[in-house]
Design an enzyme around this catalytic site. Structure first.
Site, PDB file in Angstrom:
ATOM      1  N   ASP A   1       0.258  -3.868 -15.376  1.00  0.00           N
ATOM      2  CA  ASP A   1       1.388  -3.036 -15.742  1.00  0.00           C
ATOM      3  C   ASP A   1       2.447  -3.163 -14.641  1.00  0.00           C
ATOM      4  OD1 ASP A   1       2.607  -0.943 -17.193  1.00  0.00           O
ATOM      5  OD2 ASP A   1       1.920   0.480 -15.679  1.00  0.00           O
TER       6      ASP A   1
ATOM      7  N   ASP B   1       6.265  -2.142 -13.145  1.00  0.00           N
ATOM      8  CA  ASP B   1       7.447  -1.288 -13.222  1.00  0.00           C
ATOM      9  C   ASP B   1       8.496  -1.854 -12.272  1.00  0.00           C
ATOM     10  OD1 ASP B   1       6.232   0.858 -14.892  1.00  0.00           O
ATOM     11  OD2 ASP B   1       4.915   1.067 -13.160  1.00  0.00           O
TER      12      ASP B   1
ATOM     13  N   ASP C   1       5.560  10.475  -6.979  1.00  0.00           N
ATOM     14  CA  ASP C   1       4.512  11.476  -6.795  1.00  0.00           C
ATOM     15  C   ASP C   1       3.678  11.305  -5.527  1.00  0.00           C
ATOM     16  OD1 ASP C   1       3.427   9.211  -7.957  1.00  0.00           O
ATOM     17  OD2 ASP C   1       2.501  10.233  -9.658  1.00  0.00           O
TER      18      ASP C   1
HETATM   19  P1  ATP Z   1      -0.964   2.838 -13.686  1.00  0.00           P
HETATM   20  O1  ATP Z   1      -1.733   1.737 -13.027  1.00  0.00           O
HETATM   21  O2  ATP Z   1      -1.843   3.907 -14.262  1.00  0.00           O
HETATM   22  O3  ATP Z   1       0.108   2.366 -14.631  1.00  0.00           O
HETATM   23  P2  ATP Z   1       1.277   3.700 -12.102  1.00  0.00           P
HETATM   24  O4  ATP Z   1       1.348   4.179 -10.683  1.00  0.00           O
HETATM   25  O5  ATP Z   1       2.036   2.462 -12.436  1.00  0.00           O
HETATM   26  O6  ATP Z   1      -0.256   3.574 -12.469  1.00  0.00           O
HETATM   27  P3  ATP Z   1       2.807   5.014 -14.130  1.00  0.00           P
HETATM   28  O7  ATP Z   1       2.433   6.203 -14.912  1.00  0.00           O
HETATM   29  O8  ATP Z   1       2.961   3.709 -14.812  1.00  0.00           O
HETATM   30  O9  ATP Z   1       1.736   4.922 -12.968  1.00  0.00           O
HETATM   31  O10 ATP Z   1       4.149   5.380 -13.371  1.00  0.00           O
HETATM   32  C1  ATP Z   1       4.896   4.428 -12.620  1.00  0.00           C
HETATM   33  C2  ATP Z   1       5.417   5.051 -11.343  1.00  0.00           C
HETATM   34  O11 ATP Z   1       6.317   6.126 -11.666  1.00  0.00           O
HETATM   35  C3  ATP Z   1       4.363   5.667 -10.464  1.00  0.00           C
HETATM   36  O12 ATP Z   1       3.793   4.702  -9.615  1.00  0.00           O
HETATM   37  C4  ATP Z   1       5.152   6.715  -9.696  1.00  0.00           C
HETATM   38  O13 ATP Z   1       5.852   6.134  -8.622  1.00  0.00           O
HETATM   39  C5  ATP Z   1       6.168   7.186 -10.720  1.00  0.00           C
HETATM   40  N1  ATP Z   1       5.712   8.381 -11.451  1.00  0.00           N
HETATM   41  C6  ATP Z   1       5.036   8.397 -12.624  1.00  0.00           C
HETATM   42  N2  ATP Z   1       4.782   9.658 -13.008  1.00  0.00           N
HETATM   43  C7  ATP Z   1       5.332  10.464 -12.076  1.00  0.00           C
HETATM   44  C8  ATP Z   1       5.430  11.883 -11.908  1.00  0.00           C
HETATM   45  N3  ATP Z   1       4.892  12.729 -12.796  1.00  0.00           N
HETATM   46  N4  ATP Z   1       6.082  12.346 -10.820  1.00  0.00           N
HETATM   47  C9  ATP Z   1       6.632  11.507  -9.925  1.00  0.00           C
HETATM   48  N5  ATP Z   1       6.574  10.176 -10.020  1.00  0.00           N
HETATM   49  C10 ATP Z   1       5.934   9.645 -11.077  1.00  0.00           C
HETATM   50 MG    MG Z   2       2.372   1.763 -14.355  1.00  0.00          MG
END
Ligand code: ATP
Ligand code: MG
Length: 459
Positions: A59, A61, A140
């Protein structure tokens, strides 16, 4: 105004992230943004995961200072999504890559009742956009706020995230109490990441989760259920469940369920997820339907096949399951499959000695899933071995080997079960439910369908 923070920059030769580890379309987007004169970074999970040694993140971003409308103009295959966060999705066939404009936290406007959050700002309002520093500070956890720059291939770290990844620590950015009250779902995210990576939760962050646990009631039910099921389908799910319990989350999120199954029931469910985890580590995975059914295993206790009757017992049990599942916000289609799987457990116990029924039941399309759930949950109970042998012998007479596993972790999110037309989020390439429709329940159910309805008895 706060003075700018000095970030730590980790040069390319001192970190493991290389462009070859990234999805080529992600690299293409990053370069395109750079050539158009924008800042462009890979951020979030992918950076964290590669630093943790997972060289194949799934994934990606992207963060950039290009605004959503500029991104739309730059990438024809894109769409602006989300009311609150206004992300841009860039599509490559079924795959989409999330691009977010660098933001800052907008403080609620005390002079203007109408303007409470980012969601209230018009898309062209400058107040929600920020710099790399403000963007890092609104994320976060420190491990999620690392930026890989396409300009010089360095990692930019404003929050000490690299060290926390190395040390295996989940740490809130800023005051954890404030951050959890701002968005209570972050508490579940802390637990999700701690379980998945076997990280510890830093002391202040942990204390704040304990203190803020009741705040979870204010969060969107939709997001809460989604996070709970992520925890149950990811690696180390048994630890995830134990952490949810330890931090008092279950009492707030699923109070009826907790009350119905009691401490012993919770132990039984945790044991089940422990067994599921051991199989997952051997590359044998289970679909979400079977995992969800695992939550209700304690409802199957106290089966008395001599004095009770299958139809009555299963009707009673399913009533209870249905009423508990209401607070879980389980999509109907998922609940239907869960009901088939649980009812099947009682069927195995009540009908093992009835040759006609058993033959039909083992040939049913859902038998293998029912059997798998039974074996994982009750396979170790000596009193059941004779009954199990009977079913197994019958099943082994069929030409196909017993299935009931899937090859990869179930990536469907729980809301995909609402279906394409039911406001669901199932992508076209995602598999449908394992149990196609309630009418496909095999065995006596089909039989009773064929039987003419009994006339209602006159009083
Ligand atoms: P995963 O491997 O589960 O996708 P991820 O860290 O990429 O983990 P995502 O939900 O895809 O998680 O979110 C991408 C990014 O957005 C996170 O790494 C974080 O920096 C930010 N983020 C997501 N949700 C929140 C939140 N509720 N509050 C603050 N920042 C957030
Ligand atoms: Mg992610």
């Amino acid at each position: 105004m706060l003075s700018p923070l000095e970030p730590t920059t980790i040069a390319r030769e001192n970190h493991p992230i290389s462009r070859s580890m990234l999805d080529p379309d992600v690299v293409r987007i990053l370069y395109r943004l750079k050539h158009e004169g924008y800042e462009a970074y890979l951020v979030g999970g992918a950076v964290r995961d590669i630093l943790r040694g997972d060289v194949a993140p799934k994934d990606f971003d992207i963060a950039t200072n290009a605004r959503p409308m500029e991104l739309r103009r730059l990438f024809r295959n894109s769409r602006i999504i989300g009311r609150r966060f206004r992300l841009v999705h860039i599509f490559f066939g079924p795959k989409n890559i999330e691009v977010a404009t660098l933001r800052r936290t907008v403080q609620p406007d005390v002079d203007n009742d109408m303007l409470q959050s980012e969601a209230d700002l018009p898309l062209d309002d400058d107040r929600m956009w920020g710099t790399l520093e403000t963007d890092a500070l609104r994320r976060d956890f420190t491990c999620n706020a690392l930026y890989y720059s396409i300009h010089d291939f360095s990692i930019v770290d404003y929050v000490g995230g690299v060290r926390d990844v190395e040390d295996g620590i989940i740490r809130s950015i800023g005051d954890p109490g404030l951050r959890f009250r701002e968005d209570p779902v972050r508490m579940l995210r802390a637990i999700k990441f701690a379980a998945r990576f076997d990280f510890s939760i830093e002391a202040n962050t942990a204390e704040a989760i304990h203190n803020c646990a009741p705040e979870i009631d204010k969060a969107s039910r939709f997001r809460v259920t989604e996070e709970i099921f992520r925890i149950l389908t990811q690696k180390n799910r048994h630890r995830g469940l134990a952490l949810l319990d330890e931090y008092g989350m279950l009492d707030h999120i699923f109070p009826t369920w907790v009350a119905a199954i009691g401490r012993e029931g919770l132990e039984q469910v945790t044991e089940f997820f422990d067994v599921v985890e051991q199989h997952a580590q051997q590359g044998r995975f289970l679909p979400l339907e079977v995992l969800a059914a695992g939550l209700f295993l304690p409802m199957l206790d106290e089966v008395d096949t001599e004095h009770d009757n299958f139809q009555h017992h299963s009707a009673r049990m399913l009533d209870e399951v249905r009423s508990i599942s209401r607070e879980m916000d389980l999509p109907k289609r998922l609940l239907t499959s869960v009901s088939v799987l649980l009812r099947g457990q009682l069927y195995l116990l009540y009908n093992a000695n009835r040759p006609k029924q058993t033959q039909r039941f083992v040939s049913g399309s859902e038998f293998d899933w029912i059997w798998r759930l039974h074996d994982l949950a009750f396979g170790h109970i000596p009193e059941l071995h004779i009954m199990q042998e009977r079913w197994l012998t019958l099943r082994e007479r069929l030409p196909a080997p017993i299935g009931g596993w899937v090859d990869t972790p179930d990536q469907r999110d729980i809301f995909s079960f609402r279906g394409i037309t039911g406001g669901g989020r199932r992508r076209a390439d995602e598999p449908a439910s394992i149990i196609a429709s309630p009418h496909e329940i095999s065995g006596e159910r089909k039989d009773s369908d064929r039987r003419p309805r009994r006339r209602r008895r006159r009083r």
